[in-house]
Design an enzyme around this catalytic site. Structure first.
Site, mmCIF file in Angstrom:
data_model
loop_
_atom_site.group_PDB
_atom_site.id
_atom_site.type_symbol
_atom_site.label_atom_id
_atom_site.label_comp_id
_atom_site.label_asym_id
_atom_site.label_seq_id
_atom_site.Cartn_x
_atom_site.Cartn_y
_atom_site.Cartn_z
ATOM 1 N N TRP A 170 21.150 5.326 48.007
ATOM 2 C CA TRP A 170 21.762 4.071 47.512
ATOM 3 C C TRP A 170 22.844 3.495 48.436
ATOM 4 O O TRP A 170 23.744 2.786 47.990
ATOM 5 C CB TRP A 170 22.375 4.264 46.112
ATOM 6 C CG TRP A 170 21.644 5.223 45.236
ATOM 7 C CD1 TRP A 170 20.337 5.135 44.842
ATOM 8 C CD2 TRP A 170 22.157 6.424 44.645
ATOM 9 N NE1 TRP A 170 20.013 6.207 44.047
ATOM 10 C CE2 TRP A 170 21.111 7.004 43.906
ATOM 11 C CE3 TRP A 170 23.411 7.050 44.674
ATOM 12 C CZ2 TRP A 170 21.271 8.199 43.209
ATOM 13 C CZ3 TRP A 170 23.570 8.233 43.975
ATOM 14 C CH2 TRP A 170 22.510 8.794 43.253
ATOM 15 N N GLY A 171 22.807 3.852 49.718
ATOM 16 C CA GLY A 171 23.853 3.367 50.630
ATOM 17 C C GLY A 171 25.166 4.124 50.480
ATOM 18 O O GLY A 171 26.152 3.816 51.163
ATOM 19 N N ASP A 186 15.990 11.522 46.227
ATOM 20 C CA ASP A 186 17.119 10.887 45.525
ATOM 21 C C ASP A 186 18.437 11.625 45.793
ATOM 22 O O ASP A 186 18.459 12.610 46.540
ATOM 23 C CB ASP A 186 16.759 10.831 44.022
ATOM 24 C CG ASP A 186 17.175 9.521 43.387
ATOM 25 O OD1 ASP A 186 18.181 8.937 43.831
ATOM 26 O OD2 ASP A 186 16.505 9.085 42.435
ATOM 27 N N ASP A 206 20.217 0.575 41.751
ATOM 28 C CA ASP A 206 18.878 0.256 41.230
ATOM 29 C C ASP A 206 18.717 -1.227 40.879
ATOM 30 O O ASP A 206 19.579 -1.825 40.245
ATOM 31 C CB ASP A 206 18.585 1.095 39.984
ATOM 32 C CG ASP A 206 18.390 2.562 40.346
ATOM 33 O OD1 ASP A 206 18.633 2.924 41.515
ATOM 34 O OD2 ASP A 206 17.999 3.334 39.459
HETATM 35 C C1 GLA Z 1 17.575 6.777 40.765
HETATM 36 C C2 GLA Z 1 16.805 5.976 41.825
HETATM 37 C C3 GLA Z 1 15.694 5.211 41.148
HETATM 38 C C4 GLA Z 1 14.774 6.149 40.404
HETATM 39 C C5 GLA Z 1 15.571 6.976 39.402
HETATM 40 C C6 GLA Z 1 14.744 8.074 38.760
HETATM 41 O O1 GLA Z 1 18.274 5.965 39.906
HETATM 42 O O2 GLA Z 1 17.682 5.130 42.509
HETATM 43 O O3 GLA Z 1 14.970 4.464 42.123
HETATM 44 O O4 GLA Z 1 14.119 6.994 41.312
HETATM 45 O O5 GLA Z 1 16.683 7.609 40.039
HETATM 46 O O6 GLA Z 1 15.503 8.871 37.907
#
Ligand code: GLA
Length: 391
Positions: A161-162, A126, A183
């Site tokens: 996330w790009g 992440d 998300d």
């Molecule tokens: C981010 C990621 C999610 C998930 C959460 C966990 O938001 O984008 O996919 O892994 O963290 O905290």
């Protein structure tokens, strides 16, 4: 690890969030095998955020939370492997994870070694709470290199996330997949927003590093950690079909143990999985620009890049996947500004046409005069496998 097709599996986040434990993971692994989901390709069982204690041990190592995982991660990895599945875990390129647990910044090598020792096969990585000084590409290069030199084949799943133009540098890092979006949640609004955002990134997808549109919400039906009202059968089908068409990794997010028949039917659709797992890993392309139809009383024909998206994708065996994804609230009759056959490289004078097989009805029919009508209900999709044949 280099893998030529998009990863398939399950991730704990969408349904369970922080409510994860050994029992849930073992029961999920059991259910994947009992339902035969492994037979259609789902293989990774991935634990997301919140699995560790809040502090590292005296050797600087991550420690699984003993209340959630009383037997530790090696035990769980062994269990998942005994089912013929692969085991995945989560960390983050920042100082702490998105939920505030210790993350791998400046601990990349010790963490990669720990994961390798536990028998981890997949790492989701992440992007929260990162240090200001180190750019994203270097953060992912650190962990990519740490995994590659860990002595174990560990698939690297980047989750930035790009952000910071991830698509430009992510292939350098050894990642198998890169999250291109924020998300997802369990609503058609979220699905359609991701689709509209991601059709601009088709050229960054493909073998070597797949564009990850986020975990699937198929079958969540309004429950779980990312609940947001749920979707209809057609909406979940469109969601799955688009992810397949796009070549996104397919990480299920619902509670596999209590999966509905409808969710099962969608998630095991063989034609869609075949498109997704096609060895050539080619990106899809727009078939044609959609125009407003001046004679179509009341029907709405949005621009192709907004609400009615028609895509083609060349498959490895010479067939062509064709998909219409109607994310608008109106029926679409597809009034093409270009002949369908022409759009996939089969011009009229060639003497050839397309034999269209509708994957949902099984009906087979030839396109005539270069055209094939593909009406599509709102929030629904039409998917065809086309074969080039004599007229
Ligand atoms: C981010 C990621 C999610 C998930 C959460 C966990 O938001 O984008 O996919 O892994 O963290 O905290």
């Amino acid at each position: 690890m280099y893998k030529i097709t998009p990863a398939m599996g399950w991730n704990s986040w969408n349904t369970f969030g922080a409510a994860i434990n050994e029992k849930v993971i073992m029961e999920t692994a059991d259910a994947i095998v009992e339902k035969g989901l492994d037979k259609v390709g789902y293989e990774y069982v991935v634990i997301d955020d919140t699995w560790s204690l809040r502090e590292r041990d005296e050797n600087g190592r991550l420690v699984p939370d003993p209340e959630k995982f009383p037997h530790g991660m090696k035990y769980l990895a062994d269990y998942v492997h005994s089912k013929g599945l692969k085991f995945g875990i989560y960390s983050c390129a920042g100082v702490v994870t998105c939920c505030g647990y210790p993350a791998s910044y400046e601990h990349e090598y010790v963490d990669a070694a720990t994961f390798a020792e536990w028998g981890v096969d997949f790492l989701k990585y992440d992007y929260c709470n990162r240090s200001e000084g180190t750019p994203g590409h270097l953060l992912y290069k650190r962990m990519g290199t740490a995994l590659a030199s860990s002595g174990r084949d560990i698939l690297f799943s980047a989750c930035s996330w790009g952000a910071d133009d991830t698509m430009v540098w992510i292939k350098e890092t050894g990642a198998h997949m890169w999250r291109s979006t924020g998300d997802i949640n369990d609503s058609f609004g979220s699905i359609s927003a991701l689709i509209r955002q991601e059709i601009r990134h088709m050229q960054y997808n493909g073998q070597g590093c797949f564009n990850d549109l986020d975990m699937l919400v198929v079958g969540m039906n309004g429950n779980g950690n990312v609940a947001a009202g749920g979707c209809t059968y057609n909406e979940y089908m469109l969601h799955f079909a688009f992810w397949c068409f796009f070549g996104s990794p397919l990480m299920m997010g619902c509670d596999i143990r209590n999966m509905s028949d409808e969710a099962y039917e969608i998630l095991t659709n063989k034609d869609l999985i075949r498109i997704n797992q096609d060895k050539a890993g080619r990106q899809p392309f727009f078939l044609h620009k959609m125009e407003k139809n001046p004679v179509a009383g009341g029907d709405y024909y949005a621009q192709y890049d907004d609400y009615v998206i028609a895509l083609g994708r060349y498959l490895d065996d010479g067939k062509i996947a064709i998909g219409v994804f109607n994310i608008s609230d109106y029926k679409s009759n597809m009034w093409p500004s270009m002949l369908l056959t022409e759009a996939v490289g089969v011009p009229e004078p060639s003497g050839k046409t397309l034999l269209m097989r509708d994957i949902f009805t099984g009906k087979e029919e030839k396109a005539t005069n270069g055209l094939y009508n593909m009406p599509c209900e709102p929030h629904s999709c039409r998917i065809f496998i086309a074969t080039v044949v004599d007229k």
